[in-house]
Write a protein that holds these residues in place. Sequence first.
Motif, PDB file in Angstrom:
ATOM      1  N   LYS A 233      16.676  36.407  -1.836  1.00  0.00           N
ATOM      2  CA  LYS A 233      17.173  35.184  -2.457  1.00  0.00           C
ATOM      3  C   LYS A 233      16.930  33.953  -1.591  1.00  0.00           C
ATOM      4  O   LYS A 233      17.088  34.013  -0.368  1.00  0.00           O
ATOM      5  CB  LYS A 233      18.673  35.315  -2.728  1.00  0.00           C
TER       6      LYS A 233
ATOM      7  N   VAL B 247      18.076  29.855  -1.255  1.00  0.00           N
ATOM      8  CA  VAL B 247      19.063  28.853  -1.639  1.00  0.00           C
ATOM      9  C   VAL B 247      18.487  27.480  -1.286  1.00  0.00           C
ATOM     10  O   VAL B 247      18.015  27.267  -0.156  1.00  0.00           O
ATOM     11  CB  VAL B 247      20.393  29.098  -0.888  1.00  0.00           C
TER      12      VAL B 247
ATOM     13  N   LEU C 216      18.392  29.938  -5.979  1.00  0.00           N
ATOM     14  CA  LEU C 216      19.646  29.284  -6.365  1.00  0.00           C
ATOM     15  C   LEU C 216      19.614  27.840  -5.879  1.00  0.00           C
ATOM     16  O   LEU C 216      19.475  27.582  -4.679  1.00  0.00           O
ATOM     17  CB  LEU C 216      20.836  30.000  -5.728  1.00  0.00           C
TER      18      LEU C 216
ATOM     19  N   HIS D  37      18.570  29.792 -10.673  1.00  0.00           N
ATOM     20  CA  HIS D  37      20.022  29.769 -10.907  1.00  0.00           C
ATOM     21  C   HIS D  37      20.552  28.453 -10.346  1.00  0.00           C
ATOM     22  O   HIS D  37      19.935  27.863  -9.451  1.00  0.00           O
ATOM     23  CB  HIS D  37      20.691  30.940 -10.194  1.00  0.00           C
ATOM     24  N   HIS D  38      21.686  28.042 -10.867  1.00  0.00           N
ATOM     25  CA  HIS D  38      22.249  26.763 -10.414  1.00  0.00           C
ATOM     26  C   HIS D  38      23.737  26.892 -10.222  1.00  0.00           C
ATOM     27  O   HIS D  38      24.410  27.570 -10.999  1.00  0.00           O
ATOM     28  CB  HIS D  38      21.986  25.661 -11.450  1.00  0.00           C
TER      29      HIS D  38
ATOM     30  N   ALA E  35      26.925  29.002  -2.255  1.00  0.00           N
ATOM     31  CA  ALA E  35      26.010  30.072  -2.680  1.00  0.00           C
ATOM     32  C   ALA E  35      26.636  31.453  -2.536  1.00  0.00           C
ATOM     33  O   ALA E  35      26.038  32.449  -2.955  1.00  0.00           O
ATOM     34  CB  ALA E  35      24.723  30.008  -1.844  1.00  0.00           C
TER      35      ALA E  35
ATOM     36  N   HIS F 215      26.864  34.055  -5.472  1.00  0.00           N
ATOM     37  CA  HIS F 215      25.544  34.464  -5.978  1.00  0.00           C
ATOM     38  C   HIS F 215      24.821  35.360  -4.969  1.00  0.00           C
ATOM     39  O   HIS F 215      24.215  36.361  -5.337  1.00  0.00           O
ATOM     40  CB  HIS F 215      24.688  33.224  -6.281  1.00  0.00           C
TER      41      HIS F 215
END
Length: 319
Positions: free
Chosen positions: A14, A16, A62, A108-109, A125, A128
């Motif tokens: 992931k 961010v 994200l 994603h937000h 974050a 998530h």
Amino acid sequence: MNASTHTPTATVTKAVIPVAGLGTRFLPATKATPKEMLPVVDKPAIQYVVEEAANAGLEDVLMITGRNKRALEDHFDDNAELEQALAAKGDTARLDAVRRVTGLARMHHVRQGRPLGLGHAVLCARSHVGDEPFAVLLGDDLIGPGEGLLEQMLRVRAAYSGSVVALMEVEPDRTHLYGCAAVERAGEAGPVDGRAHDGEDALVRVIDLVEKPAQGTAPSNYAVIGRYILDPVVFDLLEKAEPGHGGEIQLTDALRELAVSGDHPVHGVVFSGRRFDTGDRASYLRTVIELACERPDLGPDFRSWLTDFVRAGHEAPVR
Ligand code: G1P
């Protein structure tokens, strides 16, 4: 340190990207448009950053957003009407360019309701990301395409666990603009100071960090540039963090705690490749010009115009 049960061997999947900033340095351009949407040649700045994450295999992205950031969501979403119009005209090149953006990553937000600082943005974050290591990419820093910085940082995380920051040597009169690191050699196993073999950037161990040190007080001229691989233990520290520089919750302060305690190592990759700063007007303009010069479709004509322009400027009488 009261570390959460984390998984040091988990792979990073992931990314961010904090984008909640107000962009005040670009007003009035950013009154109704996020600064991350300002074009760098023909792509918004944020697209370079998402491409960098996706190229490093991080396809779950994200964004930590704020007010006025709808355009960022729209940019990475389908636009059926536009696609139909381009398809009807047979404009396949532009159609591909538009579709490619949507396919880059799973976006994603989450909203950062209040501007409490980078550390607070990263903390947003947490639900998530969960209990996995993750990357943070700051949108003001563009890393030259193909430099492989994030990939190298991911390899360092896999080899040493803990967290990894990207560092760059800056002139001593610019250290007050960054987080600055005190470093030492990274130990027997890894490459050490100086350019490492196989084209890799040098690896160091971070032993201290200071956010925006006052002029003349920086521990070194190694500045943190906006790329991080973070162990999820950082969330525990951010939860408890007191406001730091500028009255904001600083990511640098949480990383400092890790670096100083030594329980979870913080390594630094000393990047010697190309970094572009789009954070203020002058460096943004330099970025646009440099990247335009490199583009195969625009570069040749643009460079020759630029050469003439500069030459004419030098010859112009002083008014
Ligand atoms: C942030 C970080 C700073 C880092 C910099 C890199 O500062 O807080 O530690 O050196 O990004 O661009 P900002 O530029 O958001 O003030």
